[in-house]
Design a protein around this motif. Sequence first.
Motif, PDB file in Angstrom:
ATOM      1  N   MET A 244       0.835  -1.196   0.000  1.00 49.06           N
ATOM      2  CA  MET A 244       0.000   0.000   0.000  1.00 49.06           C
ATOM      3  C   MET A 244       0.871   1.249   0.000  1.00 49.06           C
ATOM      4  SD  MET A 244      -3.059  -1.249  -0.066  1.00 49.06           S
ATOM      5  CE  MET A 244      -3.979   0.278   0.146  1.00 49.06           C
TER       6      MET A 244
ATOM      7  N   SER B 167       0.644   5.426   0.745  1.00 53.53           N
ATOM      8  CA  SER B 167      -0.157   6.528   1.269  1.00 53.53           C
ATOM      9  C   SER B 167       0.134   7.797   0.480  1.00 53.53           C
ATOM     10  CB  SER B 167       0.138   6.751   2.755  1.00 53.53           C
ATOM     11  OG  SER B 167       1.508   7.052   2.941  1.00 53.53           O
ATOM     12  N   ASP B 168      -0.771   8.753   0.574  1.00 55.86           N
ATOM     13  CA  ASP B 168      -0.587  10.022  -0.128  1.00 55.86           C
ATOM     14  C   ASP B 168       0.669  10.739   0.369  1.00 55.86           C
ATOM     15  OD1 ASP B 168      -2.870   9.539  -1.525  1.00 55.86           O
ATOM     16  OD2 ASP B 168      -4.154  10.772  -0.233  1.00 55.86           O
TER      17      ASP B 168
ATOM     18  N   GLN C 243       3.711  10.148   0.097  1.00 59.33           N
ATOM     19  CA  GLN C 243       4.753   9.309   0.691  1.00 59.33           C
ATOM     20  C   GLN C 243       6.087   9.542  -0.005  1.00 59.33           C
ATOM     21  OE1 GLN C 243       3.567   5.311   1.378  1.00 59.33           O
ATOM     22  NE2 GLN C 243       5.648   4.507   1.353  1.00 59.33           N
TER      23      GLN C 243
ATOM     24  N   SER D 206      -5.031   6.054   0.317  1.00 53.38           N
ATOM     25  CA  SER D 206      -3.961   5.166  -0.130  1.00 53.38           C
ATOM     26  C   SER D 206      -4.411   4.305  -1.305  1.00 53.38           C
ATOM     27  CB  SER D 206      -3.490   4.265   1.020  1.00 53.38           C
ATOM     28  OG  SER D 206      -4.547   3.441   1.462  1.00 53.38           O
TER      29      SER D 206
ATOM     30  N   GLN E 164      -1.829   3.030   6.830  1.00 52.12           N
ATOM     31  CA  GLN E 164      -1.238   4.295   6.422  1.00 52.12           C
ATOM     32  C   GLN E 164       0.275   4.229   6.255  1.00 52.12           C
ATOM     33  OE1 GLN E 164      -2.956   6.968   5.476  1.00 52.12           O
ATOM     34  NE2 GLN E 164      -4.755   5.685   5.729  1.00 52.12           N
TER      35      GLN E 164
ATOM     36  N   SER F  85       3.783   0.737   3.414  1.00 54.22           N
ATOM     37  CA  SER F  85       4.282   0.688   2.047  1.00 54.22           C
ATOM     38  C   SER F  85       5.525  -0.184   1.928  1.00 54.22           C
ATOM     39  CB  SER F  85       4.611   2.099   1.566  1.00 54.22           C
ATOM     40  OG  SER F  85       3.484   2.924   1.676  1.00 54.22           O
TER      41      SER F  85
END
Length: 222
Positions: free
Chosen positions: A116, A118-119, A121, A173, A214, A217
């Motif tokens: 994943m 997240s915004d 990142q 995400s 969150q 990643s």
Amino acid sequence: MTENEIAEYLRAHPEFIAKHIDLLNAHHNAEKGGVPDRKVISLSDRQIPQLQQKIRSLENKVDAFLENGRRNEAIWGALLSSSLALFKITREDVSPATISSTLRTHLNIEECRIFMLSDNQEYASEEENIFANFIMSIDKPKCLIEAPEEIKHFSRSWMLASSAYIPLSAKGSVGVLIFSSSDAQKFDPNIDTQFLERVGHIVSTAIDNACAFQNESFTQHE
């Protein structure tokens, strides 16, 4: 001689027919509409094998239809059981590991990984940046035999003969769900991906409900 006299003669001299069998064969061919001394195949002799072939072809199609039905029933049954199992995971217990384990168990998948993003990142290396671009490029499920170059750096230890890549999305995400199998035919590029799309929706919902990804990643999950 009359017909009766001929018949009486033949009854009295049966050896005549044995000596002149060609006359009987010529008579038999003439009854079939043929010409003496020419081999004749009747209409029924021609049609019966053709009908038998058509019947066998229809039987094969019915068998294939039933087999596909049984396979689809098993697939959607597995999807239902995995969906129920995912939604039973509590908010406190949900994690990439628990989701991956649930999917492997209920879908009979050898390898399952969730990644994943997240915004906003930031990525520590060029490889991670390339991988992030790959994840964001997955807009629909797809199956591949060879792992894409963009993810080989992260998948050498677990990527098998064929793999499926399924987009995920949750609050703030995006990500990808990767299945991998030692069976090269399991995730053939030509298979229907409708089932994989449904899996992606269910996993995305589970992630969205938990709101627990969150900072997950670029982590490989067992």
